[in-house]
Design a protein around this motif. Structure first.
Motif, PDB file in Angstrom:
ATOM      1  N   GLN A  10      58.158  -6.007  29.422  1.00  0.00           N
ATOM      2  CA  GLN A  10      57.911  -4.852  30.277  1.00  0.00           C
ATOM      3  C   GLN A  10      56.606  -5.006  31.046  1.00  0.00           C
ATOM      4  OE1 GLN A  10      59.754  -2.028  31.015  1.00  0.00           O
ATOM      5  NE2 GLN A  10      61.419  -3.107  29.994  1.00  0.00           N
ATOM      6  N   TRP A  14      56.301  -4.831  35.170  1.00  0.00           N
ATOM      7  CA  TRP A  14      55.437  -3.831  35.805  1.00  0.00           C
ATOM      8  C   TRP A  14      54.218  -4.475  36.463  1.00  0.00           C
ATOM      9  CZ3 TRP A  14      56.008   1.500  36.284  1.00  0.00           C
ATOM     10  CH2 TRP A  14      57.125   2.058  35.636  1.00  0.00           C
ATOM     11  N   SER A 194      59.387  -4.643  41.974  1.00  0.00           N
ATOM     12  CA  SER A 194      59.166  -4.314  40.568  1.00  0.00           C
ATOM     13  C   SER A 194      60.111  -3.200  40.123  1.00  0.00           C
ATOM     14  CB  SER A 194      57.718  -3.880  40.358  1.00  0.00           C
ATOM     15  OG  SER A 194      57.495  -3.450  39.032  1.00  0.00           O
ATOM     16  N   VAL A 198      62.750  -3.340  37.034  1.00  0.00           N
ATOM     17  CA  VAL A 198      62.669  -2.379  35.933  1.00  0.00           C
ATOM     18  C   VAL A 198      63.977  -1.599  35.796  1.00  0.00           C
ATOM     19  CG1 VAL A 198      61.515  -0.273  35.155  1.00  0.00           C
ATOM     20  CG2 VAL A 198      60.159  -2.168  36.047  1.00  0.00           C
ATOM     21  N   THR A 213      53.402   6.374  38.595  1.00  0.00           N
ATOM     22  CA  THR A 213      53.341   4.935  38.850  1.00  0.00           C
ATOM     23  C   THR A 213      51.954   4.491  39.286  1.00  0.00           C
ATOM     24  OG1 THR A 213      55.682   4.923  39.499  1.00  0.00           O
ATOM     25  CG2 THR A 213      54.358   3.041  40.174  1.00  0.00           C
ATOM     26  N   SER A 244      48.321  -5.575  32.899  1.00  0.00           N
ATOM     27  CA  SER A 244      49.597  -4.873  32.768  1.00  0.00           C
ATOM     28  C   SER A 244      50.206  -5.074  31.383  1.00  0.00           C
ATOM     29  CB  SER A 244      50.574  -5.360  33.843  1.00  0.00           C
ATOM     30  OG  SER A 244      51.832  -4.741  33.710  1.00  0.00           O
ATOM     31  N   ARG A 248      50.752  -2.187  28.435  1.00  0.00           N
ATOM     32  CA  ARG A 248      52.025  -1.968  27.737  1.00  0.00           C
ATOM     33  C   ARG A 248      51.847  -2.109  26.231  1.00  0.00           C
ATOM     34  NH1 ARG A 248      55.513   1.192  30.019  1.00  0.00           N
ATOM     35  NH2 ARG A 248      54.883   1.111  32.191  1.00  0.00           N
TER      36      ARG A 248
END
Length: 296
Positions: A10, A14, A194, A198, A213, A244, A248
């Protein structure tokens, strides 16, 4: 291992959005809220194309092109109509909500029975999370290399110079309106791309998936800069990607610790505020340390 692979996967998906936010926030020195609309726009476009029978790669390219258009709209509002950049992004973001509804035809599209880039090119004996990790790593590496190459070219250097000193770059005969529009175009193309990835990874596209976002992107950028540094443009790109993934990982950890999912946006906002204030605390600490050293 059950938590590590999905978290990294993930984070990689992202990170493309985070790179887009970095281009506007750091390179162009613009707070662009278009990403809150272009992210779901990429997801909506890719989902609509996949349901119409398109293969995944053309669907994602269409999503990237849609993101480009949204960036151009914000750029025109900002440069030609002289609307402040923050307000221009808000206007585009609001307009894109209706656009996304028209693209999807409804508020939510399911992709569970549709071939995505992760299922169509699946490697035998690889789980869904492992395929997302592989595809995400390939896409992020290619994107990072292309961004590093492009921003080292003459036009890329002009975009970077526009954010650093627009007066100087205009004195050298460069049209800053063009460089700003081009920077917003590239940024929102990455954000939409992106969103397309996703959506395919999650199995759905939703009109509200872009809420927050910009905060997620800023969190990734700031965390990456604080932890991994900003010594060069290449280092900045790597820092954003790693930031990023770290973001996560932090989210996964706090969820495992029992934080209600409804509090994630609040936690992210607090995390970004702390990360943004870190340079101030570091400067005060160094100043106090230097004062104590002189006193001794």
């Amino acid at each position: 291992m059950d938590l590590i692979i999905p978290t990294i996967s993930q984070g990689l998906l992202w990170s493309l959005m985070a790179i887009g936010v970095y281009i506007t926030f750091r390179v162009l020195d613009i707070a662009d809220l278009t990403v809150e609309g272009s992210f779901p726009l990429g997801a909506a476009t890719a989902a609509a194309c996949l349901l119409a029978g398109w293969s995944p790669i053309p669907a994602m390219l269409a999503a990237g092109f849609a993101g480009m258009l949204s960036g151009v709209v914000t750029g025109i509002l900002c440069t030609k109509l002289k609307i402040p950049a923050l307000l221009a992004g808000i206007l585009t973001m609001i307009a894109l909500y209706s656009v996304n509804l028209h693209v999807m035809g409804k508020a939510n599209l399911s992709l569970l029975q549709i071939d995505t880039i992760f299922s169509l090119y699946a490697i035998p004996d690889f789980s869904a999370s492992q395929m997302i990790l592989v595809v995400g790593a390939i896409v992020v590496v290619l994107t990072g290399v292309l961004c590093y190459w492009f921003f080292g070219t003459e036009i890329g250097a002009a975009i970077r110079a526009t954010g650093c000193n627009p007066h100087m770059i205009r004195a050298n005969g460069i049209n800053t309106d063009v460089t700003i529009i081009l920077g917003l175009l590239i940024s929102n193309a990455l954000v939409a791309f992106s969103g397309a990835l996703v959506a395919q990874a999650n199995g759905f596209a939703d009109v509200g998936m872009g809420v927050g976002t910009i905060v997620i992107g800023l969190a990734s950028v700031i965390i990456g800069e604080v932890l991994f540094g900003t010594r060069s443009f290449k280092n900045c790109l790597i820092s954003v990607i790693l930031g990023s993934i770290v973001y996560r990982a932090v989210i996964a950890i706090v969820l495992q610790m029992g934080m209600p999912p409804n509090d994630l946006k609040l936690f992210t906002a607090i995390l970004v505020a702390i990360a943004l204030s870190m340079p101030l605390f570091q400067a005060k600490f160094k100043k106090r340390k230097a004062g104590q050293y002189v006193k001794d």
